[in-house]
Design a protein around this motif. Structure first.
Motif, PDB file in Angstrom:
ATOM      1  N   GLY A 163       0.826  -1.212   0.000  1.00  0.00           N
ATOM      2  CA  GLY A 163       0.000   0.000   0.000  1.00  0.00           C
ATOM      3  C   GLY A 163       0.849   1.246   0.000  1.00  0.00           C
ATOM      4  O   GLY A 163       2.049   1.197  -0.306  1.00  0.00           O
ATOM      5  N   LYS A 164       0.231   2.376   0.372  1.00  0.00           N
ATOM      6  CA  LYS A 164       0.983   3.635   0.358  1.00  0.00           C
ATOM      7  C   LYS A 164       0.548   4.519   1.524  1.00  0.00           C
ATOM      8  O   LYS A 164       0.496   5.746   1.424  1.00  0.00           O
ATOM      9  N   ASP A 165       0.173   3.861   2.617  1.00  0.00           N
ATOM     10  CA  ASP A 165      -0.344   4.592   3.768  1.00  0.00           C
ATOM     11  C   ASP A 165       0.107   3.834   5.021  1.00  0.00           C
ATOM     12  O   ASP A 165      -0.274   2.676   5.225  1.00  0.00           O
ATOM     13  N   ALA A 183       7.419  14.583   4.730  1.00  0.00           N
ATOM     14  CA  ALA A 183       6.878  13.683   5.774  1.00  0.00           C
ATOM     15  C   ALA A 183       5.385  13.402   5.616  1.00  0.00           C
ATOM     16  O   ALA A 183       4.836  12.635   6.399  1.00  0.00           O
ATOM     17  N   THR A 184       4.720  13.994   4.615  1.00  0.00           N
ATOM     18  CA  THR A 184       3.348  13.546   4.345  1.00  0.00           C
ATOM     19  C   THR A 184       3.365  12.297   3.461  1.00  0.00           C
ATOM     20  O   THR A 184       2.341  11.656   3.272  1.00  0.00           O
ATOM     21  N   GLY A 185       4.536  11.940   2.939  1.00  0.00           N
ATOM     22  CA  GLY A 185       4.681  10.686   2.185  1.00  0.00           C
ATOM     23  C   GLY A 185       4.983   9.530   3.140  1.00  0.00           C
ATOM     24  O   GLY A 185       5.328   9.755   4.307  1.00  0.00           O
ATOM     25  N   GLY A 220       6.090  20.807   5.925  1.00  0.00           N
ATOM     26  CA  GLY A 220       5.110  20.718   4.836  1.00  0.00           C
ATOM     27  C   GLY A 220       5.509  21.627   3.689  1.00  0.00           C
ATOM     28  O   GLY A 220       5.787  22.807   3.910  1.00  0.00           O
ATOM     29  N   HIS A 221       5.525  21.092   2.468  1.00  0.00           N
ATOM     30  CA  HIS A 221       5.913  21.935   1.318  1.00  0.00           C
ATOM     31  C   HIS A 221       4.786  22.868   0.903  1.00  0.00           C
ATOM     32  O   HIS A 221       4.991  23.792   0.127  1.00  0.00           O
ATOM     33  N   ASP A 222       3.569  22.597   1.427  1.00  0.00           N
ATOM     34  CA  ASP A 222       2.424  23.433   1.070  1.00  0.00           C
ATOM     35  C   ASP A 222       1.801  24.070   2.314  1.00  0.00           C
ATOM     36  O   ASP A 222       0.604  24.336   2.358  1.00  0.00           O
ATOM     37  N   GLU A 256      -0.487  23.115   7.788  1.00  0.00           N
ATOM     38  CA  GLU A 256      -1.755  22.486   8.190  1.00  0.00           C
ATOM     39  C   GLU A 256      -1.716  20.953   8.112  1.00  0.00           C
ATOM     40  O   GLU A 256      -2.037  20.262   9.080  1.00  0.00           O
ATOM     41  N   ARG A 257      -1.282  20.415   6.970  1.00  0.00           N
ATOM     42  CA  ARG A 257      -1.303  18.950   6.804  1.00  0.00           C
ATOM     43  C   ARG A 257      -0.250  18.280   7.692  1.00  0.00           C
ATOM     44  O   ARG A 257      -0.504  17.226   8.266  1.00  0.00           O
ATOM     45  N   VAL A 258       0.922  18.886   7.823  1.00  0.00           N
ATOM     46  CA  VAL A 258       1.938  18.238   8.676  1.00  0.00           C
ATOM     47  C   VAL A 258       1.535  18.277  10.150  1.00  0.00           C
ATOM     48  O   VAL A 258       1.910  17.386  10.920  1.00  0.00           O
ATOM     49  N   ALA A 302      12.815  13.219   1.928  1.00  0.00           N
ATOM     50  CA  ALA A 302      12.071  12.038   1.458  1.00  0.00           C
ATOM     51  C   ALA A 302      10.944  12.525   0.560  1.00  0.00           C
ATOM     52  O   ALA A 302       9.822  12.028   0.619  1.00  0.00           O
ATOM     53  N   ALA A 303      11.272  13.516  -0.273  1.00  0.00           N
ATOM     54  CA  ALA A 303      10.241  14.111  -1.131  1.00  0.00           C
ATOM     55  C   ALA A 303      10.037  13.276  -2.393  1.00  0.00           C
ATOM     56  O   ALA A 303      10.777  12.326  -2.653  1.00  0.00           O
ATOM     57  N   LYS A 304       9.026  13.677  -3.140  1.00  0.00           N
ATOM     58  CA  LYS A 304       8.683  13.010  -4.402  1.00  0.00           C
ATOM     59  C   LYS A 304       9.928  12.863  -5.280  1.00  0.00           C
ATOM     60  O   LYS A 304      10.781  13.754  -5.304  1.00  0.00           O
ATOM     61  N   ALA A 305      10.003  11.764  -6.004  1.00  0.00           N
ATOM     62  CA  ALA A 305      11.155  11.518  -6.868  1.00  0.00           C
ATOM     63  C   ALA A 305      11.358  12.682  -7.843  1.00  0.00           C
ATOM     64  O   ALA A 305      10.392  13.205  -8.408  1.00  0.00           O
TER      65      ALA A 305
HETATM   66  N1  LIG Z   1      16.484   5.030  -1.924  1.00  0.00           N
HETATM   67  C1  LIG Z   1      15.582   4.075  -1.748  1.00  0.00           C
HETATM   68  O1  LIG Z   1      15.903   2.915  -1.462  1.00  0.00           O
HETATM   69  C2  LIG Z   1      14.108   4.402  -1.893  1.00  0.00           C
HETATM   70  C3  LIG Z   1      13.127   3.436  -1.637  1.00  0.00           C
HETATM   71  C4  LIG Z   1      11.775   3.810  -1.701  1.00  0.00           C
HETATM   72  C5  LIG Z   1      11.446   5.126  -2.038  1.00  0.00           C
HETATM   73  N2  LIG Z   1      12.421   6.019  -2.335  1.00  0.00           N
HETATM   74  C6  LIG Z   1      12.153   7.413  -2.654  1.00  0.00           C
HETATM   75  O2  LIG Z   1      11.698   8.020  -1.435  1.00  0.00           O
HETATM   76  C7  LIG Z   1      10.950   9.187  -1.772  1.00  0.00           C
HETATM   77  C8  LIG Z   1       9.683   9.213  -0.965  1.00  0.00           C
HETATM   78  O3  LIG Z   1       8.864   8.104  -1.306  1.00  0.00           O
HETATM   79  P1  LIG Z   1       7.311   8.121  -0.963  1.00  0.00           P
HETATM   80  O4  LIG Z   1       6.763   6.817  -1.429  1.00  0.00           O
HETATM   81  O5  LIG Z   1       7.113   8.526   0.465  1.00  0.00           O
HETATM   82  O6  LIG Z   1       6.860   9.276  -1.961  1.00  0.00           O
HETATM   83  P2  LIG Z   1       5.560  10.149  -2.110  1.00  0.00           P
HETATM   84  O7  LIG Z   1       4.405   9.427  -1.524  1.00  0.00           O
HETATM   85  O8  LIG Z   1       5.553  10.593  -3.508  1.00  0.00           O
HETATM   86  O9  LIG Z   1       5.778  11.385  -1.094  1.00  0.00           O
HETATM   87  C9  LIG Z   1       6.837  12.147  -1.112  1.00  0.00           C
HETATM   88  C10 LIG Z   1       6.655  13.427  -0.322  1.00  0.00           C
HETATM   89  O10 LIG Z   1       7.103  14.476  -1.174  1.00  0.00           O
HETATM   90  C11 LIG Z   1       6.201  15.548  -1.067  1.00  0.00           C
HETATM   91  N3  LIG Z   1       6.269  16.426  -2.209  1.00  0.00           N
HETATM   92  C12 LIG Z   1       5.573  16.371  -3.393  1.00  0.00           C
HETATM   93  N4  LIG Z   1       5.925  17.398  -4.176  1.00  0.00           N
HETATM   94  C13 LIG Z   1       6.851  18.117  -3.481  1.00  0.00           C
HETATM   95  C14 LIG Z   1       7.567  19.304  -3.760  1.00  0.00           C
HETATM   96  N5  LIG Z   1       7.442  19.951  -4.931  1.00  0.00           N
HETATM   97  N6  LIG Z   1       8.420  19.761  -2.809  1.00  0.00           N
HETATM   98  C15 LIG Z   1       8.588  19.113  -1.643  1.00  0.00           C
HETATM   99  N7  LIG Z   1       7.921  17.988  -1.311  1.00  0.00           N
HETATM  100  C16 LIG Z   1       7.073  17.495  -2.237  1.00  0.00           C
HETATM  101  C17 LIG Z   1       4.858  14.853  -0.918  1.00  0.00           C
HETATM  102  O11 LIG Z   1       3.884  15.779  -0.494  1.00  0.00           O
HETATM  103  P3  LIG Z   1       2.316  15.588  -0.831  1.00  0.00           P
HETATM  104  O12 LIG Z   1       1.745  14.961   0.402  1.00  0.00           O
HETATM  105  O13 LIG Z   1       1.823  16.949  -1.073  1.00  0.00           O
HETATM  106  O14 LIG Z   1       2.197  14.711  -2.051  1.00  0.00           O
HETATM  107  C18 LIG Z   1       5.234  13.820   0.113  1.00  0.00           C
HETATM  108  O15 LIG Z   1       5.320  14.384   1.402  1.00  0.00           O
HETATM  109  C19 LIG Z   1      10.758   9.153  -3.291  1.00  0.00           C
HETATM  110  O16 LIG Z   1      11.681  10.020  -3.883  1.00  0.00           O
HETATM  111  C20 LIG Z   1      11.072   7.715  -3.647  1.00  0.00           C
HETATM  112  O17 LIG Z   1      11.527   7.588  -4.983  1.00  0.00           O
HETATM  113  C21 LIG Z   1      13.735   5.677  -2.243  1.00  0.00           C
END
Ligand SMILES: NC(=O)c1ccc[n+]([C@@H]2O[C@H](COP(=O)([O-])OP(=O)(O)OC[C@H]3O[C@@H](n4cnc5c(N)ncnc54)[C@H](OP(=O)(O)O)[C@@H]3O)[C@@H](O)[C@H]2O)c1
Length: 298
Positions: free
Chosen positions: A68-70, A133-135, A156-158, A161-163, A202-205
């Motif tokens: 999942g993702k939560d 940290a919302t991810g 929180g990047h936005d 409130e959400r964090v 730990a932000a979006k890829a």
């Molecule tokens: N190195 C490794 O072994 C490994 C393994 C797994 C994952 N990862 C990486 O770990 C990262 C996090 O994974 P995840 O599954 O938690 O990802 P995710 O669900 O996409 O969430 C990432 C976070 O980034 C935030 N975000 C989105 N756009 C942003 C922006 N423009 N500026 C700052 N923050 C922003 C999201 O906020 P919102 O809540 O607004 O969307 C969320 O808090 C990813 O880059 C993924 O590729 C790496």
């Protein structure tokens, strides 16, 4: 004939992660079966369907994986699965939603190791600021670090409130106190960087969160670690292979996504292997992932 090792992989999402399917088969499961779109209320039925189909001594050869993702939903599913056992009919359970438990465990363990090696410090009372940290990965990272006594701030990047809601959920579920701050402007991120001893991104890829300007303002910074392997880096100038190496333009050292990913891979694979090899049923969540990550982090 040796009994087959079977893994039932449950996700509330539309797809099971191909990454986790590959990891489970490569670790040695004979068969992995995905169940997608699963609701929390369906977990008991699925688990009990699995436990009663094999004799009790085959319980340790049967596993449930929760994806999942939560984080909260995955832990609710994990608890539901554990409560569904009817001893002596029981099976093993492992939760790792979107790889977050094993990735967060690896990141915190690598930071802990670097703090000890480079600065003779522990996580306790270290000021750790977490972006993303919302991810799922950021959420789990914050909880593991806070449980180790770090002074954690989630950003929180936005806005805040959400964090703030995320921090309240961390307190409710895990009993940890985490600060929540607004990082929606460059000025706010700079102010947050100024007080941080450790920055974790730990932000979006493919999203750069921390720039060279933020790093220059980060006068107390010891370590920055990033899990995003897709360019550009989450922290400008932090190499993907960095393993306690100096970050260009900063006095701090960096830990890059591939150094963290190397430990993450070993932890996920290691927990699957432990499930397969166990004589008795096991249940693994992010705390077990962190314990194993500490053994692998160098
Ligand atoms: N190195 C490794 O072994 C490994 C393994 C797994 C994952 N990862 C990486 O770990 C990262 C996090 O994974 P995840 O599954 O938690 O990802 P995710 O669900 O996409 O969430 C990432 C976070 O980034 C935030 N975000 C989105 N756009 C942003 C922006 N423009 N500026 C700052 N923050 C922003 C999201 O906020 P919102 O809540 O607004 O969307 C969320 O808090 C990813 O880059 C993924 O590729 C790496």
């Amino acid at each position: 004939m040796a009994r087959k090792h079977i893994l039932h992989m449950i996700t509330p999402l539309k797809h099971m992660s191909p990454f986790d399917v590959n990891m489970a088969l490569d670790a040695g499961f004979d068969a992995v079966v995905p169940y997608v779109g699963v609701g929390l209320d369906e977990v008991t039925g699925l688990v009990q369907d699995a436990i009663f189909s094999r004799p009790p001594d085959a319980g340790a050869d049967t596993g449930i994986f929760i994806a999942g993702k939560d984080v909260s939903l995955a832990l609710d599913m994990f608890d539901a699965a554990k409560k569904s056992m009817v001893p002596p009919f029981q099976v093993s359970v492992f939760a790792d939603p979107a790889g977050s438990f094993t990735t967060a465990a690896a990141m915190v363990a690598k930071v802990e190791k670097a703090l000890a090696k480079k600065f003779e410090r522990t996580l306790k009372d270290t000021r750790i600021t977490i972006f993303g940290a919302t991810g799922v990965v950021g959420f789990c990272t914050a909880v593991i670090a806070a449980k180790e006594g770090a002074k954690v701030t989630i950003v929180g990047h936005d806005g805040a409130e959400r964090v703030k809601k995320v921090a309240a959920e961390m307190k409710r579920r895990f009993g940890v106190e985490v600060a929540a701050e607004d990082g929606s402007s460059e000025a706010k991120k700079t102010a947050l960087a100024e007080t941080a001893e450790v920055i974790l991104t730990a932000a979006k890829a493919g999203v750069q969160v921390i720039s060279q300007a933020h790093l220059k303002a980060a006068g107390k910074l010891l370590i920055a670690a990033d899990v995003n392997a897709v360019p550009p880096a989450g922290v400008e100038g932090l190499g993907v292979h960095a393993n306690g190496d100096p970050i260009d333009g900063s006095g701090a050292v960096g830990i890059g996504p591939l150094a963290i990913g190397n430990v993450k891979y070993k932890v996920e694979s290691g927990l699957f292997k432990r499930m397969i090899e166990a004589d008795k049923t096991v249940a693994y969540d992010f705390q077990d992932a962190f314990s194993l990550a500490r053994e692998f982090a160098k």
